[in-house]
Scaffold this active site. Structure first.
Site, PDB file in Angstrom:
ATOM      1  N   SER A   1       0.828  -1.198   0.000  1.00  0.00           N
ATOM      2  CA  SER A   1       0.000   0.000   0.000  1.00  0.00           C
ATOM      3  C   SER A   1       0.874   1.266   0.000  1.00  0.00           C
ATOM      4  O   SER A   1       1.642   1.478  -0.926  1.00  0.00           O
ATOM      5  CB  SER A   1      -0.968  -0.033   1.193  1.00  0.00           C
ATOM      6  OG  SER A   1      -1.967   0.946   1.058  1.00  0.00           O
TER       7      SER A   1
ATOM      8  N   HIS B   1      -8.589  -4.880   0.657  1.00  0.00           N
ATOM      9  CA  HIS B   1      -7.292  -4.217   0.694  1.00  0.00           C
ATOM     10  C   HIS B   1      -6.256  -5.038   1.473  1.00  0.00           C
ATOM     11  O   HIS B   1      -6.431  -5.300   2.671  1.00  0.00           O
ATOM     12  CB  HIS B   1      -7.449  -2.837   1.333  1.00  0.00           C
ATOM     13  CG  HIS B   1      -6.223  -1.976   1.264  1.00  0.00           C
ATOM     14  ND1 HIS B   1      -5.749  -1.445   0.091  1.00  0.00           N
ATOM     15  CD2 HIS B   1      -5.366  -1.567   2.234  1.00  0.00           C
ATOM     16  CE1 HIS B   1      -4.671  -0.731   0.334  1.00  0.00           C
ATOM     17  NE2 HIS B   1      -4.400  -0.801   1.636  1.00  0.00           N
TER      18      HIS B   1
ATOM     19  N   ASP C   1     -11.030  -4.153  -3.285  1.00  0.00           N
ATOM     20  CA  ASP C   1     -10.390  -3.077  -2.526  1.00  0.00           C
ATOM     21  C   ASP C   1     -11.280  -1.835  -2.522  1.00  0.00           C
ATOM     22  O   ASP C   1     -11.554  -1.254  -3.565  1.00  0.00           O
ATOM     23  CB  ASP C   1      -9.034  -2.743  -3.146  1.00  0.00           C
ATOM     24  CG  ASP C   1      -8.149  -1.898  -2.231  1.00  0.00           C
ATOM     25  OD1 ASP C   1      -8.695  -1.214  -1.345  1.00  0.00           O
ATOM     26  OD2 ASP C   1      -6.914  -1.935  -2.398  1.00  0.00           O
TER      27      ASP C   1
END
Length: 340
Positions: free
Chosen positions: A104, A279, A223
């Site tokens: 991320s 995610h 996500d």
């Protein structure tokens, strides 16, 4: 007696060939940069690094920046990248090269190390999971709480102000498509990283990024943290609109090859991978399939070479994993939860 000896000799020859015909592998260490709200000692990041080290037989390092979770939110990404740069330069075991994994927000720090880190050790493969490569249009992990409503108002009014840029890390990669002039002028990290500033594009950044052997971009199908999720593949909204999301290949960053993404893609070095899950919600099966192969380097042509102990250990591990999958004994638990 003679037949028994023949069987033993044959078995010995087979076992010997099994070892000596395995190509010699030379694998380099890998480094992990975690995401926002996380730290290396948290269960998810720790297990992620440990599993990959165990499966590959390769030394892995999760590099912490500052105090982890708090600094991941409040320290500007320029500063985080500078700290990361100095840390990788200080690690002698990385001097011959290493592979880099970004989770991320950590994907941007990883790219910053590749593009900005003067005199740093060479990065061979970059693997990013839920990478924020083209920016996002909202604060990560926000919903409808009063805090998020206030943050949304902040985005609309002050996100590109000096104060916010200096005290809120995500402000360095929030890209409001309907306010591109303010983004280019005020955002202090992503425009430089993506070589978006027209009159100051840096050919060195492009040269360094294009030198990667492989670029692995993993997007998570469900996500909802990244808006849009396609940013993990360098896809984003067109300037001036939220109506649609352009694939990477239709963005100016790609077509004009600002950072070398097109160069890498045309050379077959970019892997666009889509996995099921929210995610950073990745399974061990997907880790083994999409991450592990890029941590293990193999000589292009096998020869009758003696395999060192560490390589044979990796070979046995591969055989074991394949066998376990064949008989249905795979583990598929999810590893990462950066909200813990």
């Amino acid at each position: 007696m003679g037949f028994s000896l023949f069987v033993k000799a044959t078995a010995f020859m087979i076992i010997t060939l099994m070892f000596t015909s395995v190509p010699f592998t030379h694998s380099v260490p890998f480094v992990v940069f975690h995401g926002i709200s996380d730290k290396c000692s948290n269960k998810g990041a720790k297990q992620f690094t440990e599993h990959l080290s165990k499966w590959s037989g390769i030394q892995g390092h999760c590099i912490e920046i500052g105090d982890g979770a708090w600094d991941s939110w409040t320290m500007p990404l320029q500063d985080q990248t500078e700290i990361a740069c100095e840390k990788v330069k200080s690690m002698s075991e990385l001097s011959d090269g290493y592979n880099l994994i970004g989770l991320s927000q950590g994907s941007l720090i990883a790219r910053g190390v590749i593009e900005f880190c003067e005199g740093g050790p060479p990065v061979k493969n970059l693997i990013t999971l839920a990478g924020i490569h083209a920016g996002i249009a909202s604060i990560p992990f926000c919903g409808s709480t009063i805090v998020c409503v206030l943050l949304d108002d902040l985005i609309k009014s002050e996100i590109y102000s000096s104060y916010v840029q200096e005290h809120l890390a995500p402000s360095g990669y929030i890209k409001i498509p309907t306010d591109i002039p303010a983004y280019i002028k005020g955002c202090r990290f992503l425009p430089e990283l993506n070589n978006e500033i027209k009159n100051t594009r840096n050919s060195t950044y492009k040269e360094r990024f294009a030198s990667l052997e492989n670029l692995v971009l993993i997007m998570f199908e469900q996500d909802t943290v990244l808006v849009p999720k396609e940013t993990s593949w360098f896809g984003y909204y067109p300037d001036g609109s939220f109506d649609t999301v352009l694939p990477a290949q239709e963005t100016l960053l790609y077509t004009e090859d600002w950072i070398g993404l097109k160069t890498l893609d045309e050379a077959g070095k970019v892997k666009f991978i889509n996995v099921s899950g929210g995610h950073l919600d990745i399974s061990q099966t997907d880790m083994k399939k999409y991450v592990l192969p890029y941590l293990e380097e193999q000589a292009p042509s096998p020869g009758l070479q003696i395999v060192k102990g560490s390589s044979s250990d990796r070979w046995f591990s591969t055989i074991k994993n394949n066998f376990m999958e064949l008989v249905g004994r795979t583990e598929d638990q999810h590893l990462l939860d950066i909200r813990q």
